[in-house]
Scaffold this motif. Sequence first.
Motif, PDB file in Angstrom:
ATOM      1  N   LYS A 299       0.826  -1.207   0.000  1.00 50.04           N
ATOM      2  CA  LYS A 299       0.000   0.000   0.000  1.00 50.04           C
ATOM      3  C   LYS A 299       0.865   1.263   0.000  1.00 50.04           C
ATOM      4  O   LYS A 299       0.538   2.254  -0.654  1.00 50.04           O
ATOM      5  CB  LYS A 299      -0.915   0.018   1.228  1.00 50.04           C
ATOM      6  CG  LYS A 299      -2.198  -0.746   1.053  1.00 50.04           C
ATOM      7  CD  LYS A 299      -3.064  -0.693   2.298  1.00 50.04           C
ATOM      8  CE  LYS A 299      -3.655   0.669   2.514  1.00 50.04           C
ATOM      9  NZ  LYS A 299      -4.596   0.703   3.659  1.00 50.04           N
ATOM     10  N   TYR A 300       1.987   1.224   0.722  1.00 49.48           N
ATOM     11  CA  TYR A 300       2.879   2.380   0.814  1.00 49.48           C
ATOM     12  C   TYR A 300       3.450   2.732  -0.556  1.00 49.48           C
ATOM     13  O   TYR A 300       3.462   3.897  -0.956  1.00 49.48           O
ATOM     14  CB  TYR A 300       4.017   2.098   1.802  1.00 49.48           C
ATOM     15  CG  TYR A 300       5.002   3.236   1.927  1.00 49.48           C
ATOM     16  CD1 TYR A 300       4.708   4.341   2.715  1.00 49.48           C
ATOM     17  CD2 TYR A 300       6.221   3.223   1.250  1.00 49.48           C
ATOM     18  CE1 TYR A 300       5.594   5.388   2.831  1.00 49.48           C
ATOM     19  CE2 TYR A 300       7.117   4.262   1.354  1.00 49.48           C
ATOM     20  CZ  TYR A 300       6.804   5.345   2.146  1.00 49.48           C
ATOM     21  OH  TYR A 300       7.678   6.381   2.247  1.00 49.48           O
ATOM     22  N   PHE A 301       3.918   1.732  -1.293  1.00 46.79           N
ATOM     23  CA  PHE A 301       4.507   2.003  -2.600  1.00 46.79           C
ATOM     24  C   PHE A 301       3.452   2.337  -3.655  1.00 46.79           C
ATOM     25  O   PHE A 301       3.788   2.874  -4.705  1.00 46.79           O
ATOM     26  CB  PHE A 301       5.382   0.836  -3.043  1.00 46.79           C
ATOM     27  CG  PHE A 301       6.684   0.784  -2.285  1.00 46.79           C
ATOM     28  CD1 PHE A 301       7.566   1.847  -2.319  1.00 46.79           C
ATOM     29  CD2 PHE A 301       7.014  -0.314  -1.514  1.00 46.79           C
ATOM     30  CE1 PHE A 301       8.757   1.808  -1.619  1.00 46.79           C
ATOM     31  CE2 PHE A 301       8.202  -0.364  -0.815  1.00 46.79           C
ATOM     32  CZ  PHE A 301       9.076   0.704  -0.864  1.00 46.79           C
ATOM     33  N   GLU A 302       2.206   2.061  -3.390  1.00 45.45           N
ATOM     34  CA  GLU A 302       1.128   2.494  -4.269  1.00 45.45           C
ATOM     35  C   GLU A 302       0.616   3.879  -3.875  1.00 45.45           C
ATOM     36  O   GLU A 302      -0.188   4.471  -4.570  1.00 45.45           O
ATOM     37  CB  GLU A 302      -0.028   1.490  -4.223  1.00 45.45           C
ATOM     38  CG  GLU A 302       0.303   0.173  -4.884  1.00 45.45           C
ATOM     39  CD  GLU A 302      -0.789  -0.861  -4.709  1.00 45.45           C
ATOM     40  OE1 GLU A 302      -1.873  -0.511  -4.184  1.00 45.45           O
ATOM     41  OE2 GLU A 302      -0.558  -2.011  -5.095  1.00 45.45           O
ATOM     42  N   GLY A 303       1.078   4.390  -2.738  1.00 47.87           N
ATOM     43  CA  GLY A 303       0.697   5.721  -2.277  1.00 47.87           C
ATOM     44  C   GLY A 303      -0.667   5.762  -1.633  1.00 47.87           C
ATOM     45  O   GLY A 303      -1.347   6.782  -1.693  1.00 47.87           O
ATOM     46  N   GLN A 304      -1.092   4.672  -1.000  1.00 48.45           N
ATOM     47  CA  GLN A 304      -2.436   4.603  -0.438  1.00 48.45           C
ATOM     48  C   GLN A 304      -2.446   4.423   1.080  1.00 48.45           C
ATOM     49  O   GLN A 304      -3.487   4.120   1.651  1.00 48.45           O
ATOM     50  CB  GLN A 304      -3.196   3.444  -1.090  1.00 48.45           C
ATOM     51  CG  GLN A 304      -3.357   3.616  -2.580  1.00 48.45           C
ATOM     52  CD  GLN A 304      -4.028   2.423  -3.227  1.00 48.45           C
ATOM     53  OE1 GLN A 304      -4.247   1.408  -2.583  1.00 48.45           O
ATOM     54  NE2 GLN A 304      -4.342   2.568  -4.501  1.00 48.45           N
ATOM     55  N   THR A 305      -1.335   4.624   1.730  1.00 48.35           N
ATOM     56  CA  THR A 305      -1.304   4.438   3.188  1.00 48.35           C
ATOM     57  C   THR A 305      -1.726   5.710   3.900  1.00 48.35           C
ATOM     58  O   THR A 305      -1.571   6.817   3.397  1.00 48.35           O
ATOM     59  CB  THR A 305       0.112   4.052   3.665  1.00 48.35           C
ATOM     60  OG1 THR A 305       1.032   5.039   3.203  1.00 48.35           O
ATOM     61  CG2 THR A 305       0.517   2.697   3.163  1.00 48.35           C
ATOM     62  N   SER A 306      -2.225   5.531   5.103  1.00 49.75           N
ATOM     63  CA  SER A 306      -2.569   6.677   5.938  1.00 49.75           C
ATOM     64  C   SER A 306      -1.353   7.016   6.809  1.00 49.75           C
ATOM     65  O   SER A 306      -0.357   6.292   6.829  1.00 49.75           O
ATOM     66  CB  SER A 306      -3.774   6.347   6.812  1.00 49.75           C
ATOM     67  OG  SER A 306      -3.425   5.319   7.723  1.00 49.75           O
ATOM     68  N   ILE A 307      -1.450   8.107   7.531  1.00 51.27           N
ATOM     69  CA  ILE A 307      -0.354   8.519   8.416  1.00 51.27           C
ATOM     70  C   ILE A 307      -0.128   7.465   9.503  1.00 51.27           C
ATOM     71  O   ILE A 307       1.017   7.124   9.829  1.00 51.27           O
ATOM     72  CB  ILE A 307      -0.666   9.892   9.056  1.00 51.27           C
ATOM     73  CG1 ILE A 307      -0.873  10.957   7.983  1.00 51.27           C
ATOM     74  CG2 ILE A 307       0.419  10.316  10.031  1.00 51.27           C
ATOM     75  CD1 ILE A 307       0.367  11.367   7.240  1.00 51.27           C
ATOM     76  N   ALA A 308      -1.194   6.921  10.043  1.00 49.00           N
ATOM     77  CA  ALA A 308      -1.067   5.911  11.100  1.00 49.00           C
ATOM     78  C   ALA A 308      -0.378   4.659  10.570  1.00 49.00           C
ATOM     79  O   ALA A 308       0.465   4.057  11.260  1.00 49.00           O
ATOM     80  CB  ALA A 308      -2.445   5.566  11.664  1.00 49.00           C
ATOM     81  N   GLU A 309      -0.708   4.249   9.363  1.00 47.11           N
ATOM     82  CA  GLU A 309      -0.079   3.065   8.773  1.00 47.11           C
ATOM     83  C   GLU A 309       1.406   3.316   8.491  1.00 47.11           C
ATOM     84  O   GLU A 309       2.239   2.437   8.692  1.00 47.11           O
ATOM     85  CB  GLU A 309      -0.814   2.671   7.490  1.00 47.11           C
ATOM     86  CG  GLU A 309      -2.206   2.143   7.743  1.00 47.11           C
ATOM     87  CD  GLU A 309      -3.024   1.968   6.477  1.00 47.11           C
ATOM     88  OE1 GLU A 309      -3.945   1.142   6.491  1.00 47.11           O
ATOM     89  OE2 GLU A 309      -2.737   2.673   5.477  1.00 47.11           O
TER      90      GLU A 309
END
Length: 150
Positions: free
Chosen positions: A12-22
């Motif tokens: 999700k991080y490398f797709e740019g879909q993470t939240s700040i908490a994640e």
Amino acid sequence: MELVRIEQLIDKYFEGQTSIAEERELKAYFSSSDVAQHLEQYRDVFGYFTQAKEHQFTKSVPLQPRKQFNVLWLSIAASIVIVFGVVTFRFLETEAVQPAGELGTYDNPELAMAETQKALDLVSEKLNVGIESVSYINEYESTKNKIFKK
């Protein structure tokens, strides 16, 4: 279970879909000492933020920008150009002025008539040039009126 969640968060991080908490969760995981062997390559990515937080900016910032120096020289050059222009205009103007005794009057009537004729020819020539340009406008108007009938 935690390892599967971390792998999902990395995707999700490398797709740019993470939240700040994640992202905080990922940072905390990679800051710990028990990182899975196959995820060791991502430690530098998430460890960068903790290193960057400790980095201090040590370069000195100049108080006066260098731009003002260039503006100063530009304004000096502009002043020189203006002074040169004024001096040149005054010099050319004084040469074009007729001598003090000659006021454009003539004692000889034939000479006065010839000079007047030259001046009127010049005016007529310039006027004819202006009339020629007006004839183009008249031609345009007549063509426009033929196309767009009122």
